[in-house]
Design a protein around this motif. Structure first.
Motif, mmCIF file in Angstrom:
data_model
loop_
_atom_site.group_PDB
_atom_site.id
_atom_site.type_symbol
_atom_site.label_atom_id
_atom_site.label_comp_id
_atom_site.label_asym_id
_atom_site.label_seq_id
_atom_site.Cartn_x
_atom_site.Cartn_y
_atom_site.Cartn_z
ATOM 1 N N ILE A 145 0.682 -1.151 0.240
ATOM 2 C CA ILE A 145 0.078 -0.050 -0.059
ATOM 3 C C ILE A 145 0.853 1.360 -0.080
ATOM 4 O O ILE A 145 0.636 2.273 -0.660
ATOM 5 C CB ILE A 145 -0.888 -0.098 1.232
ATOM 6 N N ALA A 146 2.097 1.181 0.701
ATOM 7 C CA ALA A 146 2.979 2.302 0.966
ATOM 8 C C ALA A 146 3.385 2.761 -0.598
ATOM 9 O O ALA A 146 4.271 3.682 -0.880
ATOM 10 C CB ALA A 146 4.018 1.991 1.777
ATOM 11 N N GLY A 147 3.386 1.695 -1.472
ATOM 12 C CA GLY A 147 3.885 2.071 -2.837
ATOM 13 C C GLY A 147 5.020 1.195 -3.161
ATOM 14 O O GLY A 147 6.019 1.691 -3.970
ATOM 15 N N ILE B 141 -16.786 -3.055 7.590
ATOM 16 C CA ILE B 141 -15.596 -2.900 6.658
ATOM 17 C C ILE B 141 -15.893 -1.605 5.732
ATOM 18 O O ILE B 141 -14.906 -0.964 5.677
ATOM 19 C CB ILE B 141 -15.552 -4.056 5.891
ATOM 20 N N LEU C 119 -8.273 -5.606 -1.720
ATOM 21 C CA LEU C 119 -9.343 -6.003 -1.142
ATOM 22 C C LEU C 119 -10.303 -6.960 -1.937
ATOM 23 O O LEU C 119 -10.913 -7.901 -1.501
ATOM 24 C CB LEU C 119 -9.951 -4.737 -0.820
ATOM 25 N N LYS D 57 -1.005 9.378 6.104
ATOM 26 C CA LYS D 57 -0.580 8.065 5.334
ATOM 27 C C LYS D 57 -0.699 6.965 6.273
ATOM 28 O O LYS D 57 -0.869 5.723 5.956
ATOM 29 C CB LYS D 57 0.971 8.375 4.658
ATOM 30 N N SER E 62 -8.641 9.786 5.276
ATOM 31 C CA SER E 62 -7.782 10.121 6.388
ATOM 32 C C SER E 62 -6.716 10.893 5.339
ATOM 33 O O SER E 62 -6.258 10.188 4.503
ATOM 34 C CB SER E 62 -7.126 9.102 7.274
ATOM 35 N N PRO E 63 -6.210 12.184 5.892
ATOM 36 C CA PRO E 63 -4.965 12.614 4.974
ATOM 37 C C PRO E 63 -3.939 12.037 5.613
ATOM 38 O O PRO E 63 -2.835 12.232 5.099
ATOM 39 C CB PRO E 63 -5.172 14.244 5.672
ATOM 40 N N SER F 92 -9.476 4.892 5.550
ATOM 41 C CA SER F 92 -8.365 4.933 4.819
ATOM 42 C C SER F 92 -8.395 5.813 3.511
ATOM 43 O O SER F 92 -7.380 6.185 2.979
ATOM 44 C CB SER F 92 -8.049 3.406 4.562
ATOM 45 N N ILE F 93 -9.697 5.995 3.116
ATOM 46 C CA ILE F 93 -9.932 6.762 1.943
ATOM 47 C C ILE F 93 -9.814 8.319 2.328
ATOM 48 O O ILE F 93 -9.202 9.039 1.776
ATOM 49 C CB ILE F 93 -11.439 6.562 1.303
ATOM 50 N N ILE G 141 -8.518 -5.052 5.083
ATOM 51 C CA ILE G 141 -8.238 -6.075 4.015
ATOM 52 C C ILE G 141 -8.158 -7.524 4.840
ATOM 53 O O ILE G 141 -8.527 -8.669 4.644
ATOM 54 C CB ILE G 141 -6.809 -6.033 3.211
ATOM 55 N N GLY H 275 -6.364 0.567 5.868
ATOM 56 C CA GLY H 275 -6.211 -0.194 4.922
ATOM 57 C C GLY H 275 -5.696 -1.534 5.035
ATOM 58 O O GLY H 275 -6.730 -2.797 4.625
ATOM 59 N N ARG I 178 -4.898 0.959 -4.081
ATOM 60 C CA ARG I 178 -4.140 -0.209 -3.881
ATOM 61 C C ARG I 178 -4.651 -0.976 -2.841
ATOM 62 O O ARG I 178 -4.792 -2.307 -2.960
ATOM 63 C CB ARG I 178 -2.602 -0.167 -3.404
ATOM 64 N N ILE I 179 -5.252 -0.510 -1.994
ATOM 65 C CA ILE I 179 -6.130 -0.968 -1.001
ATOM 66 C C ILE I 179 -7.372 -1.555 -1.421
ATOM 67 O O ILE I 179 -7.547 -2.846 -1.398
ATOM 68 C CB ILE I 179 -6.561 -0.027 -0.094
ATOM 69 N N LYS J 168 -3.776 5.680 6.533
ATOM 70 C CA LYS J 168 -4.320 5.130 5.250
ATOM 71 C C LYS J 168 -3.815 3.566 5.244
ATOM 72 O O LYS J 168 -4.615 2.566 5.056
ATOM 73 C CB LYS J 168 -4.049 5.898 4.039
ATOM 74 N N LEU K 68 -2.582 5.245 -2.872
ATOM 75 C CA LEU K 68 -2.548 4.186 -1.781
ATOM 76 C C LEU K 68 -4.148 3.569 -1.736
ATOM 77 O O LEU K 68 -4.174 2.266 -1.568
ATOM 78 C CB LEU K 68 -2.367 4.977 -0.523
ATOM 79 N N LEU L 228 -13.007 1.039 5.943
ATOM 80 C CA LEU L 228 -12.235 1.764 4.642
ATOM 81 C C LEU L 228 -12.316 3.204 4.584
ATOM 82 O O LEU L 228 -11.654 3.776 3.879
ATOM 83 C CB LEU L 228 -13.067 0.955 3.443
#
Lengths: 368, 602
Positions: A182-184, A293, B20, A306, A303-304, A300-301, A317, A313, B15-16, A309, B12, A297
């Motif tokens: 997720i962090a990239g 859930i 999922l 990281k 929240s500013p 994570s969507i 999952i 996230g 990706r989640i 998130k 991000l 979610l």
């Protein structure tokens, strides 16, 4: 975040200092409390043991308190703590391998006299948080840090897999890798990793324990040996199927009441739900899980942060993974791996860990 | 925040969502499967779950009791406790059997081999009795430990107990497991497979009545096979009680006279056909077969050369010997080839033209001039040789048939028919034409002719009844309903006085000084009867003296009599194998039977 199109989020920002409780997601709390209470009822129905139910109830209350404490804590201050708590849990994983509890065949438990707990459960809770914390130390996530997390994750995976606990070790793999992804983490490596895993599948198969292989083989033909490895699956399918649309009624599921389903109070509790409350009960259960859930979610969507998130996230999952894998295994879609149904299955560590997870996400929610 | 950050952020989130989605898809498939199970296949699974928890089992009925004619209990049932095991619930047979053998202190190898024989069979998954007739100590141990042993349960069953073992064995018979052959012949027995059914005797003939009706029970059981509750019970109904016509006390006293002897006795009430005593010696203990505990004993029983399991009274086929003479006489009177008065000279042997060998009488030198009465009283062989010769087989056989010779009396399916020879019979069975000599031998009840003691009793009952042939029966009452007398036939003689005259002759056998059974004369209870000596091997006098050394080749002693003559209450046939003298050995038993019975009747 001024331009955030979603008004409720803006509202929350406006109300931030006026009303603390408005930042709190009651949907999450409500669904968690509903699930846990439902779980207690199902544990009572399947075990017929008031003692076991009360015990689980105590875990629930303890977890609920822990959850609320975390929910109202300042996660920014906690992040340092999360970052370093990985190491003591890793030590516990070693400990449980070196000094296993004598009551069990597998080396999963630490016996503290009053209660026992599983360090692996603790690990799958701590790992994503400390990883997320580690990865977001700096503004830009360094690829070097990601590799370190990946290596440590595989190490933890190995430690749990040899306990042996295939189910939890896979979840730990997920819990450690997801923050990185997720962090990239570059897609190229992700695909490469997936490709290598497929190549190594035969080797993994060979290294599995006989009973684990058996469980996987049983999946393809559960009726072949009705009194052996396939028994669980056949019986739980009968339970789910015989529940029909509206179920046999609370405490009336013959499959679970008459002990045809082994582990009906823990890993197979879903079959009890389906037997006693039918398709309708299953739908309601799905709905509550869905709400939970979805609300997680949202964190994570919107929240500013990281860290928030990544953590919410990953944890959403994992929660969904637990739910989907457990249910699939109960109805015979996946092999029987020791994976409880979150909030419903009997088991103290898992329940408390799940509640604490929710607590942390709730604390992140305040940031929104 | 910069636009870059925003882009990274949405990266991000995507990706989640991406990671999922596999679980969402999995959950979607799971939901489809649940829908399939609990909606489309629900009925199927409901049945499966019912059959999981519900067990239908049979409840064995109690077999009917058997009483004697004075309501003395002869056969009852013992309640025994057996260990039933249900293979479905046994996870590890070796551990299971080890537990059982340790607990009950029985040989592991024994139950292991029993278990494996059973578990490889056709009904491998059906519950069955592993250990029968548990001792009290074993029951105590089991009831404490059974809840720890999955798949085992104590159940009670009945075992048949014949109270007066040897005395009643030939009448009662024994019970045993249903055989494949029996099910083939009578498919109804399939549902009685768990029971024991009658194999011989009254147990067999009246099995259907004694057996009762199976009960059923539907039970809810958990996955350990432990009973949760009874859902419905249809109780079994006990089999019908039988009251035999046998007089147990009489039977017991008479059996004493057969100690150490092989033989048979049939005592029948001529007016009713009720059998008051039926003995076959040697006898056996039916309980050895009712509950087989010792295979060695059972094996010995079946291989005993004196064949105790063989019922001589109804299945033993003996030459009727001189007991046939009155009937030969009557046949000749009917055919008018002789009259009461006509005398024939008995020189001790009978010669037929063309035959080299003379037919010898039993008495050296003969009886001199004999008429019919004297011939019966002294049992002249030569007289009856001559009678039979003149009569020819074509007249003799049909007449004897009227008295039941050569056919089953109707008492039971298990009896033998004996042999009533005729031209046709000999051609069919021996493959030879009938010789005149065959008729001559038949005149004294020897040669091909054989009859069972029961047949002789029925024939003499007809004499006592003056022609009425009554079907013998051994059951007086079934439950509360009495059985009825069946008259099979009425024999009419051209001159009715002949019945009386034959009886006078038979009376003289006992009462005249020259009578062959003069030794049992008792003026208080008058008996009409006839002695007989059945040859085991047909040979001459001198040869016989050598042969006598082998006891099994000695002649059989017969006596048949009825009394009191004024009002005959009992016809008794006694045969002592290799007893040689009918008058010395068999006649006293008949006398005893009639005396005992007449006294009781008063």
């Amino acid at each position: 975040m001024k331009n955030n199109p979603l008004s409720f989020s803006v509202n929350l920002r406006i109300n931030k200092n006026q009303n603390q409780s408005s930042q709190f997601d009651y949907w999450i709390l409500l669904s968690v409390v509903l699930l846990c209470s439902f779980g207690l009822a199902m544990i009572y129905s399947s075990s017929n043991s008031l003692e076991m139910t009360i015990r689980q109830g105590i875990y629930f209350l303890a977890g609920l308190i822990g959850m609320l404490i975390l929910a109202f804590s300042n996660h920014r201050k906690m992040e340092v703590f999360y970052l370093h708590s990985f190491w003591p849990v890793l030590l516990l994983l070693f400990f449980v391998l070196l000094f296993p509890s004598e009551n069990s065949e597998t080396k999963r438990w630490i016996d503290l006299g009053l209660f026992t707990f599983q360090p692996s459960e603790l690990m799958r809770f701590i790992l994503p948080i400390s990883a997320a914390s580690f990865l977001t130390r700096n503004l830009e996530t360094k690829i070097k840090d990601m590799w370190l997390v990946i290596i440590l994750t595989f190490f933890c995976f190995y430690l749990v897999a040899i306990q042996p606990d295939l189910g939890t070790s896979l979840i730990i793999l997920l819990a450690g890798l997801l923050p990185v992804i997720i962090a990239g983490f570059p897609w190229i490596y992700i695909f490469l990793g997936g490709f290598i895993t497929i190549l190594f599948l035969p080797i993994i198969w060979i290294s599995l324990y006989e009973y684990q292989k058996q469980r996987i083989l049983t999946l393809f033909n559960p009726e072949a040996d009705i009194y052996g490895a396939g028994w669980n699956i056949v019986q739980s399918k009968i339970a789910v199927g015989s529940g029909g649309l509206f179920g046999k009624g609370f405490l009336n599921g013959s499959q679970s009441q008459l002990n045809f389903i082994p582990e009906s109070h823990s890993d197979f509790i879903f079959s009890v739900v389906a037997e006693e409350f039918g398709l309708l009960g299953v739908c309601i259960l799905f709905l509550i899980y869905g709400i939970l859930i979805y609300r997680l979610l949202l964190v994570s969507i919107y929240s500013p942060n990281k860290f928030a998130k990544i953590v919410s996230g990953t944890l959403s999952i994992i929660l969904l993974a637990y739910i989907s894998i457990n249910i699939s295994m109960v109805i015979g879609l996946l092999p029987v791996v020791g994976m409880p149904l979150p909030f419903l299955s009997q088991g103290g560590t898992a329940l408390i860990v799940n509640l604490l997870t929710i607590g942390i996400i709730l604390s992140l929610r305040k940031e929104v | 925040m910069s636009a870059f950050d925003n882009k990274r952020d949405s990266n991000l989130v995507s990706r989640i969502i991406i990671f999922l989605s596999p679980f969402l898809i999995l959950l979607f498939f799971a939901f489809i499967q649940i829908l399939n199970l609990s909606y489309f296949q629900a009925e199927d699974f409901k049945t499966q779950s019912e059959s999981n928890r519900l067990y239908q089992s049979k409840i064995a009925p109690q077999r009917g009791f058997i009483f004697d004619s004075n309501n003395i209990l002869l056969v009852e049932n013992n309640i025994q406790q057996d260990l039933e095991i249900n293979p479905n619930f046994i996870e590890n047979p070796t551990i299971f059997l080890r537990q059982i053998s340790d607990l009950l202190e029985i040989d592991f190898n024994q139950i292991e081999s029993d278990f494996y024989i059973r578990s490889t069979g056709k009904n491998a998954k059906e519950p069955y009795l592993l250990i029968k007739d548990l001792t009290e100590k074993q029951i105590a141990k089991l009831s404490v430990n059974l809840n720890k042993i999955k798949g085992a349960e104590i159940i009670s069953s009945f075992s048949r107990n014949v109270l007066h073992k040897e005395v009643m064995a030939p009448v009662i018979g024994y019970v045993g497991n249903v055989s494949k052959e029996e099910i083939f012949n009578n498919p109804e027995l399939k549902s009685y497979k768990s029971l024991k059914i009658g194999k011989t005797g009254v147990e067999k003939d009246f099995d259907k009545l004694l057996r009762g009706v199976m009960g059923f029970r539907i039970q809810e059981r958990d996955s350990f096979g432990k009973l949760v509750r009874n859902i419905s019970i249809e109780p079994p109904s006990k089999g019908k009680d039988l009251k035999l016509s046998i007089d147990f006390e009489l039977q017991k006293k008479l059996l004493n006279d057969f100690k150490g002897r092989k033989g048979a006795l049939v005592a029948i009430e001529p007016k009713t056909g009720l059998i008051r005593a039926l003995i076959s010696s040697p006898s056996y203990d039916p309980n050895l077969l009712n509950t087989i505990n010792d295979y060695e004993e059972v094996k010995n029983l079946f291989s005993d050369k004196d064949s105790p399991l063989f019922n001589r009274a109804i299945s033993g086929q003996y030459p009727p010997a001189s007991t046939l003479k009155p009937f030969v006489g009557m046949a000749a009177l009917e055919a008018k080839t002789i009259s009461w008065e006509k005398e024939i000279f008995d020189s001790g042997e009978y010669l037929v033209e063309g035959d080299q060998r003379p037919y010898k009488g039993w008495k050296e030198g003969g009886h001199g001039n004999v008429d019919m009465k004297k011939a019966i009283v002294e049992s002249s062989d030569v007289y009856f040789y001559s009678l039979a010769y003149d009569l020819t087989i074509n007249n003799l056989s049909p007449f004897l048939e009227k008295f039941g010779y050569g056919e089953k009396s109707g008492l039971t399916k298990n009896e033998s028919k004996g042999i009533l020879p005729s031209r046709k019979w000999k051609l069919g069975y021996i493959g030879e034409a009938w010789f005149k000599g065959d008729t001559i031998n038949m005149g004294i009840g020897q040669g091909y002719m054989t009859a069972t003691p029961l047949q002789i009793a029925v024939a003499y009952a007809a004499l006592a009844n003056k022609g009425e042939i009554v079907q013998p029966r051994i059951i007086e009452k079934i439950g509360n309903s009495e059985t009825v007398k069946i008259v099979k036939n009425n024999v009419f003689l051209s001159d009715d006085k002949n019945w009386k005259r034959i009886e006078e002759a038979l009376l003289a056998v006992v009462e005249a000084s020259n009578g062959t059974a003069n030794n049992i004369y008792d003026r208080n209870i008058r008996i009409a009867g006839k002695t007989g000596t059945a040859q085991v091997k047909s040979i001459g006098e001198t040869e016989y003296k050598l042969l006598r050394e082998d006891k099994s080749l000695r002649d059989h002693a017969l006596f048949v009599g009825y009394g009191p003559v004024e009002n005959p209450k009992l016809v008794v046939v006694a045969i002592i194998e290799n007893g040689e003298s009918g008058s010395a050995v068999a006649a006293p038993i008949v006398r005893k039977a009639i005396n005992l019975y007449s006294k009781n009747e008063k």
